[in-house]
Scaffold this motif. Structure first.
Motif, PDB file in Angstrom:
ATOM      1  N   UNK A 116      81.480  97.087   3.613  1.00 53.71           N
ATOM      2  CA  UNK A 116      81.699  97.436   5.014  1.00 53.71           C
ATOM      3  C   UNK A 116      80.593  98.348   5.520  1.00 53.71           C
ATOM      4  N   UNK A 117      80.218  99.328   4.727  1.00 52.13           N
ATOM      5  CA  UNK A 117      79.160 100.249   5.124  1.00 52.13           C
ATOM      6  C   UNK A 117      77.852  99.516   5.384  1.00 52.13           C
ATOM      7  N   UNK A 118      77.503  98.612   4.469  1.00 50.78           N
ATOM      8  CA  UNK A 118      76.249  97.872   4.639  1.00 50.78           C
ATOM      9  C   UNK A 118      76.271  97.046   5.915  1.00 50.78           C
ATOM     10  N   UNK A 119      77.394  96.380   6.142  1.00 53.24           N
ATOM     11  CA  UNK A 119      77.512  95.540   7.327  1.00 53.24           C
ATOM     12  C   UNK A 119      77.443  96.377   8.605  1.00 53.24           C
ATOM     13  N   UNK A 138      79.616  82.243  17.939  1.00 54.55           N
ATOM     14  CA  UNK A 138      80.014  83.649  17.935  1.00 54.55           C
ATOM     15  C   UNK A 138      78.806  84.572  17.766  1.00 54.55           C
ATOM     16  N   UNK A 139      78.724  85.614  18.588  1.00 53.62           N
ATOM     17  CA  UNK A 139      77.648  86.591  18.430  1.00 53.62           C
ATOM     18  C   UNK A 139      77.940  87.657  17.371  1.00 53.62           C
ATOM     19  N   UNK A 140      79.119  87.566  16.737  1.00 56.45           N
ATOM     20  CA  UNK A 140      79.576  88.623  15.833  1.00 56.45           C
ATOM     21  C   UNK A 140      78.924  88.494  14.457  1.00 56.45           C
ATOM     22  N   UNK A 149      80.251  81.101   5.479  1.00 54.56           N
ATOM     23  CA  UNK A 149      78.832  81.449   5.462  1.00 54.56           C
ATOM     24  C   UNK A 149      78.020  80.524   6.368  1.00 54.56           C
ATOM     25  N   UNK A 150      78.371  79.237   6.373  1.00 56.73           N
ATOM     26  CA  UNK A 150      77.642  78.274   7.190  1.00 56.73           C
ATOM     27  C   UNK A 150      78.190  78.183   8.624  1.00 56.73           C
ATOM     28  N   UNK A 151      79.452  78.544   8.817  1.00 59.99           N
ATOM     29  CA  UNK A 151      80.063  78.396  10.134  1.00 59.99           C
ATOM     30  C   UNK A 151      79.560  79.431  11.129  1.00 59.99           C
ATOM     31  N   UNK A 152      79.347  80.655  10.664  1.00 59.55           N
ATOM     32  CA  UNK A 152      78.932  81.725  11.564  1.00 59.55           C
ATOM     33  C   UNK A 152      77.415  81.747  11.719  1.00 59.55           C
ATOM     34  N   UNK A 153      76.971  81.782  12.954  1.00 62.02           N
ATOM     35  CA  UNK A 153      75.543  81.826  13.245  1.00 62.02           C
ATOM     36  C   UNK A 153      74.899  83.086  12.681  1.00 62.02           C
ATOM     37  N   UNK A 154      75.676  84.175  12.692  1.00 65.92           N
ATOM     38  CA  UNK A 154      75.133  85.461  12.246  1.00 65.92           C
ATOM     39  C   UNK A 154      75.763  85.892  10.921  1.00 65.92           C
ATOM     40  N   UNK A 155      75.906  84.936   9.999  1.00 61.73           N
ATOM     41  CA  UNK A 155      76.423  85.283   8.678  1.00 61.73           C
ATOM     42  C   UNK A 155      75.425  86.139   7.916  1.00 61.73           C
ATOM     43  N   UNK A 156      75.937  87.141   7.216  1.00 62.72           N
ATOM     44  CA  UNK A 156      75.121  87.999   6.357  1.00 62.72           C
ATOM     45  C   UNK A 156      75.295  87.642   4.886  1.00 62.72           C
ATOM     46  N   UNK A 157      75.763  86.416   4.621  1.00 61.69           N
ATOM     47  CA  UNK A 157      75.844  85.937   3.252  1.00 61.69           C
ATOM     48  C   UNK A 157      77.158  86.224   2.566  1.00 61.69           C
ATOM     49  N   UNK A 158      77.205  85.881   1.259  1.00 61.60           N
ATOM     50  CA  UNK A 158      78.428  85.942   0.475  1.00 61.60           C
ATOM     51  C   UNK A 158      78.225  86.814  -0.762  1.00 61.60           C
ATOM     52  N   UNK A 159      79.160  87.710  -0.994  1.00 63.49           N
ATOM     53  CA  UNK A 159      79.236  88.458  -2.243  1.00 63.49           C
ATOM     54  C   UNK A 159      80.387  87.870  -3.051  1.00 63.49           C
ATOM     55  N   UNK A 194      88.508  84.408  20.509  1.00 63.93           N
ATOM     56  CA  UNK A 194      89.263  84.537  21.760  1.00 63.93           C
ATOM     57  C   UNK A 194      88.848  85.787  22.543  1.00 63.93           C
ATOM     58  N   UNK A 195      88.433  86.828  21.821  1.00 63.61           N
ATOM     59  CA  UNK A 195      88.090  88.097  22.461  1.00 63.61           C
ATOM     60  C   UNK A 195      86.788  88.638  21.837  1.00 63.61           C
ATOM     61  N   UNK A 196      85.685  87.900  21.953  1.00 56.55           N
ATOM     62  CA  UNK A 196      84.454  88.298  21.255  1.00 56.55           C
ATOM     63  C   UNK A 196      83.925  89.661  21.672  1.00 56.55           C
ATOM     64  N   UNK A 197      84.213  90.074  22.897  1.00 61.19           N
ATOM     65  CA  UNK A 197      83.717  91.357  23.379  1.00 61.19           C
ATOM     66  C   UNK A 197      84.427  92.530  22.716  1.00 61.19           C
ATOM     67  N   UNK A 198      85.510  92.256  21.996  1.00 56.67           N
ATOM     68  CA  UNK A 198      86.278  93.329  21.358  1.00 56.67           C
ATOM     69  C   UNK A 198      85.920  93.510  19.892  1.00 56.67           C
ATOM     70  N   UNK A 199      85.074  92.625  19.334  1.00 61.36           N
ATOM     71  CA  UNK A 199      84.780  92.656  17.892  1.00 61.36           C
ATOM     72  C   UNK A 199      83.297  92.967  17.670  1.00 61.36           C
ATOM     73  N   UNK A 200      83.027  94.037  16.924  1.00 65.33           N
ATOM     74  CA  UNK A 200      81.671  94.461  16.639  1.00 65.33           C
ATOM     75  C   UNK A 200      81.114  93.762  15.394  1.00 65.33           C
ATOM     76  N   UNK A 201      81.943  93.582  14.380  1.00 63.27           N
ATOM     77  CA  UNK A 201      81.528  92.909  13.154  1.00 63.27           C
ATOM     78  C   UNK A 201      82.761  92.419  12.411  1.00 63.27           C
TER      79      UNK A 201
END
Length: 327
Positions: A320-323, A265-267, A289-299, A156-163
């Motif tokens: 969080x630090x890695x992301x 989502x660009x997030x 993991x599959x829904x987000x275009x920019x997924x960084x995987x699963x731990x 709803x507010x993608x411009x407000x979320x960095x990650x």
């Protein structure tokens, strides 16, 4: 950089640099290492003393913060509140202005008369909350029903979320989870607080039993602690009407149809999932993991249950630090 045998191109160099920086920042979060290790987990007294309020049209929002710089929001689950993140905040305060608000209807937030406490309203409340604190963008770390709000906030507010760092939480196909059915049914009757929460608050051993909050949602049998039970359940027992309203607001699938929006989502998003959770299935991690275009995987964390972020703050801090460094 040169193009000879020992040269690396700019993209490779940036990846190496980001990895090295992330490793250094993660090391600073490790127990016994670095400046952040000097900040012990906050107990209930210190956490309560640090609590602030900011007024919005949604209500008087309670929150605790540590650190400075770019902001990060830590979104708790149900029936918890911001105290869930007491171990994570000091570990990340050297990297972000870490803020843990209490949702509308939970914890110590004062809800405006007639205000909805549904997940969509919670997401919009967070925007007003950010505005009241002069924050334009945030990194979001979320758990349980807070994860549903995080997905709504990001779409709803993608411009407000960095990650986004998402732990066990609602997904489009598991919202609400089946385990919420008895809670919702009792909330319709107005009996949930008296049948479950009040006895748990009075008898901490019962709360930690296999049939209690601890056995269902915490990894270790000694959790939640006595003071955590008091911090979480006392305000809910004191305000049964709003507690039932929060549970009832989860009855409708607030994430229905969100899949295409997540795909657009660009997030950048990373999943950390407790694999022994009886509330949310491991399929939720795969979905995200599959829904987000920019997924960084699963731990995946073996044996961990729903509220593992409270029990494994070092894992959350490191992820969080890695992301944040590589986003």
């Amino acid at each position: 950089m040169g193009n000879g045998q020992f040269g690396v191109d700019r993209r490779s160099f940036m990846k190496l640099a980001a990895g090295a920086l992330a490793a250094g920042m993660v090391a600073a979060c490790a127990p016994g290492m670095g400046r952040m290790a000097l900040n012990d987990d906050m107990d209930a007294r210190r956490f309560s003393a640090a609590r602030k309020f900011t007024r919005t049209s949604f209500g008087n929002i309670a929150y605790v913060e540590q650190g400075t710089g770019d902001a990060a929001l830590f979104l708790h689950g149900f029936p918890l509140n911001g105290f869930q993140w007491r171990g994570v905040l000091p570990r990340l305060a050297g990297a972000r202005r870490c803020i843990a608000p209490d949702f509308l209807g939970l914890g110590y937030t004062e809800v405006a008369p007639g205000q909805s406490v549904a997940p969509v309203a919670q997401a919009d409340m967070l925007v007003a909350f950010m505005d009241s604190l002069g924050i334009s963008r945030v990194d979001v770390v979320a758990n349980d029903s807070g994860g549903a709000v995080a997905q709504l906030l990001a779409t709803r507010h993608p411009q407000r979320v960095r990650s986004l760092l998402l732990t066990n939480c609602d997904t489009e196909h598991e919202c609400p989870p089946a385990a919420m059915a008895p809670v919702i049914a009792m909330s319709h009757e107005g009996t949930y607080v008296d049948r479950w929460l009040r006895p748990w608050l009075a008898d901490k051993t019962l709360a930690r039993s296999p049939e209690g909050l601890g056995g269902m949602t915490f990894t270790y049998p000694g959790h939640p602690t006595d003071e955590a039970i008091d911090m979480y359940l006392a305000p809910l027992v004191a305000h049964p009407g709003r507690t039932h309203a929060y549970a009832l607001a989860l009855e409708e699938n607030s994430l229905a149809g969100i899949g295409p929006k997540l795909a657009q989502s660009p997030v950048p998003m990373r999943v950390v999932w407790g694999m022994a959770d009886p509330i949310f299935s491991p399929a939720g991690a795969e979905y995200l993991d599959h829904a987000f275009k920019h997924s960084r995987g699963v731990h995946r964390i073996p044996n961990a249950k729903l509220f593992f972020p409270e029990e494994f703050p070092d894992v959350i801090a490191a992820e969080a630090q890695r992301l944040w460094v590589t986003s």
